[in-house]
Design an enzyme around this catalytic site. Structure first.
Site, short mmCIF file in Angstrom:
data_model
loop_
_atom_site.label_atom_id
_atom_site.label_comp_id
_atom_site.label_asym_id
_atom_site.label_seq_id
_atom_site.Cartn_x
_atom_site.Cartn_y
_atom_site.Cartn_z
N GLN A 172 5.44 7.87 -3.16
CA GLN A 172 6.04 6.59 -3.49
C GLN A 172 5.14 5.81 -4.45
O GLN A 172 5.53 4.76 -4.95
CB GLN A 172 6.27 5.76 -2.22
CG GLN A 172 7.21 6.42 -1.23
CD GLN A 172 7.28 5.69 0.09
OE1 GLN A 172 8.23 4.97 0.37
NE2 GLN A 172 6.26 5.86 0.92
N VAL A 226 2.88 5.01 -7.88
CA VAL A 226 3.20 5.11 -9.31
C VAL A 226 1.94 5.27 -10.16
O VAL A 226 1.96 5.06 -11.36
CB VAL A 226 4.00 3.88 -9.79
CG1 VAL A 226 5.35 3.82 -9.09
CG2 VAL A 226 3.24 2.57 -9.55
N HIS A 247 9.17 6.99 -7.31
CA HIS A 247 9.38 5.68 -7.94
C HIS A 247 8.90 5.63 -9.39
O HIS A 247 8.76 4.55 -9.95
CB HIS A 247 8.71 4.59 -7.13
CG HIS A 247 9.30 4.44 -5.75
ND1 HIS A 247 8.56 3.99 -4.67
CD2 HIS A 247 10.55 4.68 -5.30
CE1 HIS A 247 9.36 3.97 -3.60
NE2 HIS A 247 10.56 4.38 -3.96
N CYS A 273 12.24 2.25 -22.82
CA CYS A 273 13.12 1.28 -23.49
C CYS A 273 14.47 1.32 -22.78
O CYS A 273 15.09 2.38 -22.66
CB CYS A 273 13.30 1.62 -24.96
SG CYS A 273 14.57 0.58 -25.75
N SER A 279 1.91 5.61 4.45
CA SER A 279 3.15 4.88 4.17
C SER A 279 3.74 4.33 5.45
O SER A 279 3.81 5.03 6.46
CB SER A 279 4.17 5.79 3.48
OG SER A 279 5.40 5.11 3.31
N SER A 280 4.19 3.08 5.38
CA SER A 280 4.89 2.47 6.51
C SER A 280 6.36 2.87 6.54
O SER A 280 7.06 2.63 7.52
CB SER A 280 4.79 0.94 6.44
OG SER A 280 5.48 0.46 5.30
N LEU A 310 -2.27 3.26 9.11
CA LEU A 310 -2.88 2.18 9.89
C LEU A 310 -1.82 1.13 10.18
O LEU A 310 -1.55 0.27 9.35
CB LEU A 310 -4.06 1.57 9.11
CG LEU A 310 -5.30 2.45 8.99
CD1 LEU A 310 -6.31 1.82 8.02
CD2 LEU A 310 -5.96 2.64 10.36
#
Length: 276
Positions: A108, A110, A126, A134, A226-227, A252
């Site tokens: 997820q 970038v 993502h 553009c 990741s949550s 965490l």
């Protein structure tokens, strides 16, 4: 050894056994992988926002002032974000792929740090912040090219500094963004947007299809940092659970998929994956 240390060691051993007994892992990663590289994450231990929600696709495309604010903050943030390097977590996951265990790594994030670390089987769910798109003619160009243009057009802004925010942003407030000059596409004059999926924007279908195909072929799913609060990531955990595939998560704090997990490791990503 204290009780806390013993529990931590037992959990770490459980993760090592989980990885060892599954031949093909579908790995999903999030912001927690990149915090040790100096890139802040979005959410607290309970899954809530640490700061205001990021800019939406609708606001970016519909309001010139929103685009000026975004690119002004990005000009500052990119100066550090663009120099970020892989950390121990990225290197551990690259080692995992090299061992032949990774069916696919779906991130997820970038920042492109998994690829820098050596992972090759990666889908950037993502998108990537080092590319600019553009919205008129679909031409892609490197982010550093736009950075040079922004610096040339806005030399006074380049001397400002601000606290880093997630995904190449910076907490630059209290300024009149209407004075910030944003270049248009040199080919068609269209709106330039980072080639990432903003909130309120759909993830390209081909990425989802590629990831789902890899998940179907995997024996188990491993979530790292990741949550899963955003549906674009959670859907894969939901699909894995529905298919009866075991899921382990290193995070965490709370995840949206906690009821679906076979194993939960509440340690830093680097600590939990140190065995790799």
């Amino acid at each position: 050894m204290t009780l806390a240390q013993a529990v931590s060691q037992e959990t770490s051993d459980s993760l090592q056994h989980f990885v060892a007994r599954h031949r093909r892992l579908f790995v999903l990663t999030g912001a927690g992988c990149s915090t040790d590289s100096g890139i802040p994450d979005y959410r607290d231990a309970d899954g809530g926002w640490k700061r205001a929600q990021p800019v939406t696709y609708q606001a970016f495309m519909g309001e010139a002032l929103t685009r000026q604010r975004y690119w002004a903050r990005s000009l500052i943030g990119w100066q550090r974000f663009g120099k970020a390097s892989p950390n121990a977590t990225h290197l551990a996951l690259a080692r995992l792929e090299q061992s032949g265990k990774v069916q696919l790594l779906l991130t997820q994030n970038v920042d492109g740090l998994h690829q820098q670390a050596g992972n090759s089987q990666v889908v950037d769910l993502h998108g990537r912040l080092d590319s600019v798109r553009c919205m008129g003619c679909e031409h892609r160009s490197p982010r550093h090219v736009l950075q040079n243009a922004l610096l040339e057009l806005n030399p006074a802004w380049a001397r400002l500094d601000a606290v880093d925010a997630p995904d190449g942003d910076a907490d630059l407030d209290g300024h009149d963004f209407s004075t910030f000059d944003v270049p248009a596409c040199s080919r068609c004059g269209g709106i330039l947007k980072p080639d990432v999926v903003f909130f309120g924007e759909n993830v390209p279908r081909d990425r989802v299809a590629t990831a789902m195909q890899a998940l179907e072929a995997a024996d188990a799913m491993l979530v790292v940092g990741s949550s899963l609060m955003v549906f674009s990531g959670y859907r894969f955990a939901h699909s894995a659970a529905k298919a009866g595939k075991p899921i382990a998560a290193v995070n965490l704090g709370r995840t949206r998929a906690d009821p679906l997990l076979s194993l939960k490791v509440e340690q830093s990503c680097a600590e939990a994956l140190a065995f790799l």
